[in-house]
Design an enzyme around this catalytic site. Structure first.
Site, mmCIF file in Angstrom:
data_model
loop_
_atom_site.group_PDB
_atom_site.id
_atom_site.type_symbol
_atom_site.label_atom_id
_atom_site.label_comp_id
_atom_site.label_asym_id
_atom_site.label_seq_id
_atom_site.Cartn_x
_atom_site.Cartn_y
_atom_site.Cartn_z
ATOM 1 C CD GLU A 421 42.459 46.570 34.909
ATOM 2 O OE1 GLU A 421 42.434 47.220 33.840
ATOM 3 O OE2 GLU A 421 42.385 45.319 34.933
ATOM 4 C CD GLU A 422 41.927 41.927 34.235
ATOM 5 O OE1 GLU A 422 41.023 42.435 33.542
ATOM 6 O OE2 GLU A 422 43.047 41.649 33.784
#
Length: 745
Positions: A421-422
């Protein structure tokens, strides 16, 4: 080695087929899976089961989950990240507290990492080439956790390699307006290095804006005025308080879009077409590197030139000047330059999602999704492990009831731990791309709990209007931690509230942007979505986010000592999100109040009439059709609400319930138009797309009017305003049609 590639392809295909079977088989109820006599099969929300779940959610277990999850750094695709994927699989396959099924599908995605052999560096270089000063290449090891071999050095993910060198200028937050202000001041930006601070615009946008003006490289730092309420000394910051220490550096992705960069609109499977990495759009165009504010202070407080505007001043203890270059009476010779050496590299890596599934007893082909990402920049105790700790505790309690045979939800529940996600919401986006049709057809709602606890003052929820009522219902039934007799709802309304024409004073439900994994679900798929967390008292701090965000200081000890001692706020979020989940999965009638969209539409319409009406009339554009469309929606929503009330008082036919629930579920999809914003990847929701215009109204209309403002009558820009207005009218009329009785065509 061709056979290796073939075998790899077969393994990948088998994994994907398996996942499809896991999701797809829910639509076919099996006699062998029928619940035993006496088992609650959730014909409607069972309040005793709900109360049992609320009581069994244990703050101490959430604490222990967090300790384990944040014990080591777990950057996306790292061995520790994959070990945590296995931990989730183990928990969700546990014979006593596990779920019906659990799988970990993998995608091959493009990630960005700094070079271990050639670390990124920022240095002041004298006239003869001598290095006079170097910024830190790692954060200070204050607790023994910042110096480990798996702590990734601060870097700007996806920033290109390069070694630009030039005079330093201060560009405030790096917005387009900031760079134009520098030019207005007569500052020549070509070939300079721009020092910017976080906030004001996205990370990647700072580099994009800088490059437009000829800037060669960008530095980004966090000003203590923006995160620490002005405090900057070691004694006032972590580990002595929750504030960011001077060496703290916010890492982050500087990629403009979300999803795997090489496979837009396609899942990153072995067979998918991939773009050329050298020509992928959305990466920062120039080398960029984040630094700590202790280093930014040395650079900024030695600048010469015009005094920066008052709004550009910060809390580094000196007057901020614009440059270019250093003052002659400072720490460096006046003609010294700043060198930015970036050696990031792009790599194809495998990244896993983990999916845990509870099969619905009555409507197994209707899914309630609950997700949180797993990967972090370093230890990630707050972001994202506070959310994963809650996810694991909630799934443990529900899994235990499931395995005991005392409960099974009406609809299927899918728990998700998203990967990478990051780097740009990659895992969740790939999932929505791969199962686009199935998810659009069958998903009731998506619940996101990323950072579950920013701080311990109050609930903060964001979402689309139909989910407001179910969040309110849940929050009213749960006691606020540490406040006798006060519910989470009562406490929430004290901190964030608004005046509603329908309900009076209510808590404020924030809107959803693209800050977490809800983005592809709402913007791409049109699924009613929400994000739930506990946060801080904004009257006591101006921090734009919790201070150690994306740094090596976001550790278990930080949470345990400063963010949520006792973990009562984590427990409150678990209870709130758990109650919402059960209400959505077990209620006979979906607790989605579509009438609440009417208030949003009416507010948008009034803003357009007030702030754009005269301008539009001057160009012979009438808001009349939009007024009519809003009225049609309000009428259809009210009629449907009355229909729901009538059915609830009766003993409705199951097919009637199913048809009604489909109307409620599918409303959000009616606001999608994939051609509305061709310049915006994945954004197709005409009510929640990014708004660049200043008027708080429908984004497409606001943006088009903003672009057309200074163009001539009959221009292409004004034609686009008319097109956006038509898109809105069609969407709202389609929404109203979806809410009208199903036999009415």
């Amino acid at each position: 080695m061709q056979w290796v590639k073939v075998l790899g392809g077969l393994v990948g295909a088998s994994a994907l087929l398996g996942l499809g079977i896991i999701l797809g088989h829910f639509a076919i109820p099996k006699g062998a899976d029928a619940p035993a006599p006496g088992v609650s099969v959730s014909q409607d929300l069972d309040l005793e089961i709900l109360e049992t779940v609320m009581k069994q959610l244990d703050a101490s277990k959430i604490r222990e989950n967090l300790r384990e999850l944040s014990r080591e750094p777990h950057l996306a695709s790292s061995p520790r990240d994959e070990a945590l994927a296995q931990l989730l699989l183990h928990r969700w396959r546990d014979p006593e507290s596990g779920l019906d099924a659990a799988e970990a599908p993998t995608y091959e995605v493009l990630l960005s990492f700094p070079s271990r052999e050639r670390p990124n560096r920022v240095a002041v270089v004298g006239p003869t080439g001598t290095i006079l000063f170097s910024c830190r290449q790692s954060e200070q090891n204050l607790t023994g956790e910042q110096g480990g071999p798996d702590v990734v050095p601060p870097y700007a993910a996806y920033a290109p390699p390069g070694t630009p060198q030039g005079l330093l200028v201060y560009a405030n937050r790096g917005t387009e307006e900031d760079f134009m202000e520098l030019q207005t001041q007569g500052i020549r930006l070509e070939g300079t290095i721009a020092l910017t601070r976080y906030g004001g615009t996205g990370r990647g946008a700072k580099a994009v804006n800088a490059a437009k003006h000829g800037v060669a490289g960008v530095l980004v730092y966090t000003d203590p005025a923006d995160i620490n309420d002005g405090h900057s000394s070691a004694s006032q910051t972590f580990p002595n308080s929750w504030r960011l220490p001077p060496s703290g550096v916010e890492r982050g992705s500087y990629y403009e879009y979300f999803g795997d960069p090489l496979t837009p609109y396609l899942p990153a499977n072995p067979s998918s077409f991939r773009l050329n990495p050298d020509t992928v759009p959305g990466f920062p165009p120039i080398p960029t590197q984040p630094i700590g504010f202790e280093d930014a202070k040395i650079l900024l407080c030695n600048l010469q030139g015009t005094l920066a505007p008052a709004a550009w001043q910060g809390a580094l203890g000196c007057d901020y000047k614009l440059g270019p270059g250093f003052r002659p009476d400072g720490d460096f010779p006046a003609d010294s330059q700043v060198n930015v050496s970036v050696h990031n590299r792009l790599e194809l890596r495998n990244s896993s999602n983990v999916l845990g599934i509870i099969r619905g007893a009555v409507e197994p082909d209707r899914y309630v999704l609950y997700g949180n990402h797993r990967d972090s920049w370093v230890h990630g105790a707050v972001d994202p492990s506070s959310g994963t700790a809650v996810l694991l505790e909630l799934s443990r309690v529900l899994g235990t009831l499931l395995k005991k045979g005392t409960w099974r939800p009406r609809r299927s529940i899918v728990f998700a731990s998203w990967g990478a996600e990051e780097f740009g919401l990659i895992g969740s986006t790939e999932f929505t791309e791969e199962f686009f049709s199935k998810l659009q057809e069958r998903t009731v709602a998506y619940i996101n709990v990323d950072i579950s606890v920013f701080a311990n003052a109050t609930l903060r929820a964001q979402g689309t209007p139909p989910v407001q009522s179910v969040i309110f219902s849940a929050a009213k039934q749960i006691p606020a931690p540490g406040l006798d007799g006060l519910s989470i709802y009562d406490n929430w309304i004290r901190y964030f509230n608004r005046s509603s024409t329908a309900y009076g004073l209510v808590p404020s439900l924030g809107s959803l942007g693209a800050g977490s994994d809800y983005a592809p679900f709402i913007h791409f798929l049109g699924i009613s979505s929400m994000d739930i967390a506990y946060t801080y008292d904004r009257s006591k701090t101006s921090a734009r986010i919790y201070p150690t965000y994306h740094t090596a200081f976001d550790t278990f000890g930080y949470v345990d000592k400063f963010v949520d001692p006792g973990f009562s706020s984590h427990q409150a979020v678990a209870r709130t999100a758990g109650s919402v989940l059960l209400r959505l999965s077990d209620s006979l009638f979906l607790p989605l109040n579509v009438s609440d969209y009417g208030e949003t539409l009416r507010n948008f319409l009034q803003a357009a009439q007030r702030d754009l009406g005269v301008l539009l009339e001057q160009h012979s554009i009438s808001l009349g059709p939009l007024v009519t469309a809003v009225e049609k929606f309000e009428g259809a929503a009210a009629a449907l609400g009355q229909h729901v009330s009538a059915l609830q008082k009766d003993t409705p036919d199951p097919l009637q319930v199913r048809m009604l629930n489909d109307q409620l579920m599918l409303l959000e999809r009616t606001f999608l138009n994939p051609r509305a914003f061709p310049e915006e990847r994945y954004y197709s929701h005409v009510l929640w797309a990014p708004r660049t215009g200043s008027v708080a109204t429908f984004p497409g209309l606001a943006n088009a009017c903003s672009r057309a403002m200074n163009t001539s009558l009959g221009s292409a820009a004004w034609a686009e305003v008319q097109r956006q207005l038509s898109i809105l009218v069609v969407a709202l009329e389609g929404a109203a049609a979806t809410l009208r009785p199903v036999a009415d065509l």
